[in-house]
Design a protein around this motif. Structure first.
Motif, PDB file in Angstrom:
ATOM      1  N   VAL A 182       0.811  -1.285  -0.325  1.00 23.23           N
ATOM      2  CA  VAL A 182      -0.106  -0.041   0.276  1.00 23.23           C
ATOM      3  C   VAL A 182       1.106   1.338   0.178  1.00 23.23           C
ATOM      4  O   VAL A 182       1.648   1.682   0.637  1.00 23.23           O
ATOM      5  N   SER A 183       0.496   2.079  -0.860  1.00 22.71           N
ATOM      6  CA  SER A 183       0.758   3.341  -0.570  1.00 22.71           C
ATOM      7  C   SER A 183       0.536   4.832  -0.302  1.00 22.71           C
ATOM      8  O   SER A 183       0.796   5.802  -0.277  1.00 22.71           O
ATOM      9  N   ASP A 184      -0.370   3.892  -0.422  1.00 19.91           N
ATOM     10  CA  ASP A 184      -2.066   5.425   0.310  1.00 19.91           C
ATOM     11  C   ASP A 184      -2.956   4.665   0.646  1.00 19.91           C
ATOM     12  O   ASP A 184      -3.979   4.054   0.458  1.00 19.91           O
ATOM     13  N   TYR A 185      -2.542   4.983   2.561  1.00 22.55           N
ATOM     14  CA  TYR A 185      -4.422   4.174   2.866  1.00 22.55           C
ATOM     15  C   TYR A 185      -5.647   4.599   2.623  1.00 22.55           C
ATOM     16  O   TYR A 185      -6.293   3.512   3.690  1.00 22.55           O
ATOM     17  N   CYS A 186      -5.500   5.585   2.624  1.00 27.44           N
ATOM     18  CA  CYS A 186      -7.109   6.515   2.951  1.00 27.44           C
ATOM     19  C   CYS A 186      -7.275   7.292   1.300  1.00 27.44           C
ATOM     20  O   CYS A 186      -8.083   7.431   1.745  1.00 27.44           O
ATOM     21  N   ASN A 187      -6.911   6.298   0.825  1.00 29.83           N
ATOM     22  CA  ASN A 187      -7.962   6.367  -0.367  1.00 29.83           C
ATOM     23  C   ASN A 187      -7.761   4.898  -2.217  1.00 29.83           C
ATOM     24  O   ASN A 187      -7.291   4.023  -1.343  1.00 29.83           O
ATOM     25  N   VAL A 188      -7.962   5.428  -2.545  1.00 29.65           N
ATOM     26  CA  VAL A 188      -8.512   3.706  -4.188  1.00 29.65           C
ATOM     27  C   VAL A 188      -7.910   4.084  -4.142  1.00 29.65           C
ATOM     28  O   VAL A 188      -7.710   4.981  -4.968  1.00 29.65           O
ATOM     29  N   ILE A 228      -1.237  -3.739   7.560  1.00 22.93           N
ATOM     30  CA  ILE A 228      -0.409  -2.801   7.987  1.00 22.93           C
ATOM     31  C   ILE A 228       0.982  -2.860   8.933  1.00 22.93           C
ATOM     32  O   ILE A 228       2.081  -2.423   8.517  1.00 22.93           O
ATOM     33  N   SER A 229       1.170  -4.661   8.387  1.00 25.01           N
ATOM     34  CA  SER A 229       2.303  -4.813   8.890  1.00 25.01           C
ATOM     35  C   SER A 229       3.383  -4.301   7.987  1.00 25.01           C
ATOM     36  O   SER A 229       5.191  -3.896   8.585  1.00 25.01           O
ATOM     37  N   HIS A 230       3.695  -4.048   7.379  1.00 25.69           N
ATOM     38  CA  HIS A 230       4.581  -3.431   5.834  1.00 25.69           C
ATOM     39  C   HIS A 230       3.370  -2.301   5.317  1.00 25.69           C
ATOM     40  O   HIS A 230       2.645  -2.423   4.903  1.00 25.69           O
ATOM     41  N   THR A 231       4.179  -1.523   4.088  1.00 27.70           N
ATOM     42  CA  THR A 231       3.846  -0.973   3.123  1.00 27.70           C
ATOM     43  C   THR A 231       4.453  -0.800   1.828  1.00 27.70           C
ATOM     44  O   THR A 231       5.483  -1.619   2.281  1.00 27.70           O
ATOM     45  N   SER A 232       4.120  -0.224   0.788  1.00 26.90           N
ATOM     46  CA  SER A 232       4.861  -0.234   0.014  1.00 26.90           C
ATOM     47  C   SER A 232       6.591   0.756  -0.213  1.00 26.90           C
ATOM     48  O   SER A 232       6.199   1.204   0.528  1.00 26.90           O
ATOM     49  N   ASP A 233       7.472   0.464  -0.793  1.00 27.04           N
ATOM     50  CA  ASP A 233       8.381   1.369  -0.897  1.00 27.04           C
ATOM     51  C   ASP A 233       8.399   2.577  -1.479  1.00 27.04           C
ATOM     52  O   ASP A 233       9.100   3.787  -1.328  1.00 27.04           O
ATOM     53  N   GLN A 234       7.041   2.507  -2.345  1.00 27.46           N
ATOM     54  CA  GLN A 234       6.847   4.463  -2.890  1.00 27.46           C
ATOM     55  C   GLN A 234       5.463   4.856  -1.513  1.00 27.46           C
ATOM     56  O   GLN A 234       5.161   6.085  -2.095  1.00 27.46           O
ATOM     57  N   HIS A 235       6.038   4.273  -0.506  1.00 30.21           N
ATOM     58  CA  HIS A 235       4.596   5.355   0.235  1.00 30.21           C
ATOM     59  C   HIS A 235       5.320   6.149   0.600  1.00 30.21           C
ATOM     60  O   HIS A 235       6.645   6.409   1.717  1.00 30.21           O
ATOM     61  N   PRO A 236       5.476   6.857   1.025  1.00 30.90           N
ATOM     62  CA  PRO A 236       5.988   8.660   1.141  1.00 30.90           C
ATOM     63  C   PRO A 236       6.724   8.521   3.139  1.00 30.90           C
ATOM     64  O   PRO A 236       7.159   9.019   2.837  1.00 30.90           O
ATOM     65  N   TRP A 237       5.699   7.806   3.767  1.00 31.85           N
ATOM     66  CA  TRP A 237       6.381   7.309   4.330  1.00 31.85           C
ATOM     67  C   TRP A 237       7.761   7.156   4.085  1.00 31.85           C
ATOM     68  O   TRP A 237       9.050   7.196   5.350  1.00 31.85           O
ATOM     69  N   SER A 243      11.642   7.679   5.122  1.00 39.68           N
ATOM     70  CA  SER A 243      12.835   7.054   6.319  1.00 39.68           C
ATOM     71  C   SER A 243      13.888   6.725   5.272  1.00 39.68           C
ATOM     72  O   SER A 243      14.401   7.364   6.071  1.00 39.68           O
ATOM     73  N   ARG A 244      13.958   6.184   4.153  1.00 40.36           N
ATOM     74  CA  ARG A 244      14.953   6.498   3.404  1.00 40.36           C
ATOM     75  C   ARG A 244      16.113   7.147   3.304  1.00 40.36           C
ATOM     76  O   ARG A 244      17.296   7.125   2.359  1.00 40.36           O
ATOM     77  N   ALA A 245      15.541   8.570   3.173  1.00 44.39           N
ATOM     78  CA  ALA A 245      16.259   9.657   2.775  1.00 44.39           C
ATOM     79  C   ALA A 245      16.792  10.363   3.903  1.00 44.39           C
ATOM     80  O   ALA A 245      18.785  10.130   3.331  1.00 44.39           O
ATOM     81  N   ASN A 258      15.817  12.389   9.502  1.00 49.24           N
ATOM     82  CA  ASN A 258      14.977  12.737   9.530  1.00 49.24           C
ATOM     83  C   ASN A 258      13.244  11.706  10.719  1.00 49.24           C
ATOM     84  O   ASN A 258      13.856  11.912  11.187  1.00 49.24           O
ATOM     85  N   PRO A 259      12.539  13.130  10.385  1.00 47.55           N
ATOM     86  CA  PRO A 259      11.299  12.703  11.465  1.00 47.55           C
ATOM     87  C   PRO A 259      10.835  11.423  11.686  1.00 47.55           C
ATOM     88  O   PRO A 259      10.108  10.441  12.586  1.00 47.55           O
ATOM     89  N   ARG A 260      10.976  10.772  10.488  1.00 49.82           N
ATOM     90  CA  ARG A 260      10.328   9.454   9.943  1.00 49.82           C
ATOM     91  C   ARG A 260      11.557   8.512   9.967  1.00 49.82           C
ATOM     92  O   ARG A 260      11.540   7.170   9.759  1.00 49.82           O
ATOM     93  N   ALA A 261      12.741   9.177  10.604  1.00 48.55           N
ATOM     94  CA  ALA A 261      14.047   7.567  10.375  1.00 48.55           C
ATOM     95  C   ALA A 261      13.478   6.367  10.666  1.00 48.55           C
ATOM     96  O   ALA A 261      14.234   5.869  10.540  1.00 48.55           O
ATOM     97  N   ASP A 262      12.950   6.610  12.030  1.00 49.46           N
ATOM     98  CA  ASP A 262      12.576   5.607  13.083  1.00 49.46           C
ATOM     99  C   ASP A 262      11.635   4.644  12.904  1.00 49.46           C
ATOM    100  O   ASP A 262      10.755   4.107  13.428  1.00 49.46           O
TER     101      ASP A 262
END
Length: 549
Positions: free
Chosen positions: A73-79, A109-118, A122-124, A128-132
């Motif tokens: 999933v790359s966006d949990y709140c959209n179709v 929710i155990s994992h996301t797509s690597d294209q999810h903004p989170w 995180s990988r940047a 960063n705020p989502r580093a962990d």
């Protein structure tokens, strides 16, 4: 038309409920692109309602690059545009309400797509705020992965990232990085996505890989799996993942508190439910018991115990008896098929002519077990597994392990609605995303609807029988000893006591009624009415006896 309204407004509607799984890609295409969509589901809801089920479970329809058919999933709140829009979802919800069907959606929710903004954030960098927000770890001094954990889809469960110069964990594809649930901000973000759908009216969630949320913080190596050479031997199923005892990469104790947080959120809404998918080898039933106990975690879970090739009295009695022994304060959901396993008529039958009797007796068994039950689209038609060529595969799991393992596409081919249409009425386009097997066309809904002896009619009648007897919804279940290879048990609740005897063998069997049960009154189940002579029930192959005690 049968509907699921018989328990409307009951907060415990899920106990004993019948849930119909829809795989959106393969249910009904309305756009002509060969891929099923939400408008197609809405159009076909009357068929589902006609079965007499209580709810539908939708496999993922969220925004996704579709590396794993939406389980990334790359966006949990959209179709995803492939399936339509949020307005299409709302229209489907309205039609479900009209038909008395509740809606359960897949929450991955155990994992996301690597294209999810989170994950992109995180990988940047490491600061960063989502580093962990994901599970990052330094390499060993020799550059290899932090430990021996394996991916279910093959290879190590670690992928090197050159930007952060660290490994990240993935239980599945490398494009499905695992979230770090040890971080409370991750839990908050995930629960916010759950709330989004609760506010939109969904009645529950099927929780994908629910025991995979947490990992061992120390990243300890998994020990090897120890097999009893006198029983099963080494069964790797072509995948070395099963050669490890997964003590540290899943089913961690910290998961309990998160599940309590999830349940507290759902309890703020009326008549909601959860059903967790537990894959934990020999610990599955123990994990299920823990996750569903105490009325403060999950409502129910299912395991893979009845998704095996074994369709015997001993196996079913063994699994269900063990479940009753271990799961004393929880609730189980049973199924013979889903989108991840070979269709059960193909797993159970030994010859093509057994397809129909096995399809019928399988739903008769399932509908009488203690627990809720899940049906998978197409099983009400007796669809067998599709044989696909390697060139047709879309499942990354099957592509990785071909030809030893052919993947999951064989159970995911499009639903067949019209026997006289090239694609079975699934799509008006020139091609479907997976081939429609020619052998499925004669089994289409149009070919079975209105035929009293069809598998489809048997499903409708059997589920009506289940609804008519409260003992089958949540009554007690007691197994009986038999003089032959038979499955026999009593279901009871209040003043109702029902005896069931199933002959799952290919030979005629006699069942001598015990003295304590001699004064019983035959109550034919749909499609079955074996003779009783001098307290002996004469069961043909794949036959069923039912009586009121």
């Amino acid at each position: 038309m049968a509907t699921g309204t018989v328990r409307k407004g009951d907060p415990n509607w899920w106990r004993g409920a019948v849930i119909y799984q829809v795989y959106p890609r393969s249910f009904q295409d309305t756009s002509g692109d060969g891929i099923g969509d939400l408008q197609g589901i809405t159009a076909r809801l009357p068929h589902i309602a006609s079965l007499g089920v209580d709810a539908i479970w939708l496999s993922p329809f969220f925004t996704s690059p579709m590396a794993d058919m939406g389980y990334d999933v790359s966006d949990y709140c959209n179709v995803d545009p492939m399936f339509g829009t949020l307005a299409d979802f709302d229209a489907m919800m309205a039609e479900c309400e009209r038909l008395g069907l509740k809606v359960i959606i897949d929450q991955v929710i155990s994992h996301t797509s690597d294209q999810h903004p989170w994950f992109v954030e995180s990988r940047a960098s490491r600061t960063n705020p989502r580093a962990d927000w994901y599970i990052w770890a330094d390499p060993k001094p020799d550059g290899t992965a932090p430990n021996n954990w394996l991916s279910i889809f093959g290879g190590p469960a670690w992928e090197w990232d050159g930007v952060r110069k660290q490994y990240y964990m993935h239980n599945f594809l490398s494009s499905q990085p695992d979230l770090n649930f040890h971080n409370p901000d991750v839990q908050d973000a995930v629960l916010a996505t759950v709330k989004f759908w609760l506010d939109r009216g969904v009645h529950g969630f099927r929780l994908d890989t629910v025991n995979y949320y947490f990992h061992d913080k120390q990243l300890r190596n998994n020990p090897p799996m120890v097999y009893d050479p006198d029983s099963t031997g080494l069964e790797t199923d072509t995948n070395p993942y099963s050669m490890q005892h997964h003590l540290y990469d899943k089913s961690q104790p910290e998961n309990i508190d998160f599940l309590k947080r999830l349940r507290a959120l759902l309890d703020r809404y009326d008549c909601r439910t959860t059903v967790g998918e537990v894959g934990d080898a020999d610990r599955s039933l123990t994990t299920l018991a823990i996750y569903t106990s105490g009325n403060d975690k999950l409502h129910m879970c299912y395991t893979f115990d009845l998704l095996s090739p074994r369709f015997t009295a001993d196996h079913i009695r063994g699994v269900v008896s063990k479940c009753q022994e271990i799961v004393t304060n929880g609730w189980v959901c049973w199924a013979f098929s889903n989108h991840d396993v070979v269709r059960h008529v193909s797993r159970f039958m030994q010859a093509p002519e057994e397809r129909e009797p096995i399809a019928k007796i399988a739903i008769s068994v399932l509908s009488t077990l203690r627990g809720s039950i899940c049906l998978y689209q197409g099983e009400e038609l007796g669809l067998p597994e599709a044989e696909l060529s390697f060139e047709d595969l879309r499942d990354p799991y099957g592509i990785r392990f071909w030809p030893a393992f052919k993947g999951r596409d064989g159970c995911r081919t499009p639903m067949v609605w019209e026997a006289d249409q090239p694609l079975g009425g699934f799509s008006a386009g020139p091609k479907a995303w997976l081939p429609v097997p020619p052998e499925h066309l004669p089994l289409a809904v149009s070919a079975q609807d209105g035929i009293e002896t069809s598998i489809l009619a048997h499903y409708r009648e059997t589920l009506a029988f289940r609804r008519a007897h409260g003992a089958l919804l949540d009554g007690d279940m007691t197994f009986l000893d038999t003089q032959a290879d038979l499955l026999a048990f009593v279901r009871e609740k209040g003043g109702e006591r029902l005896l069931f005897v199933f002959n799952l063998t290919r030979e005629a069997q006699d069942y001598l009624l015990p003295v304590s049960l001699a004064d019983c009154y035959p109550l034919p189940m749909p499609g079955y009415n074996p003779p009783v002579e001098d307290k002996v029930v004469r069961l043909a192959p794949f036959d069923v006896f039912c009586a009121r005690l």
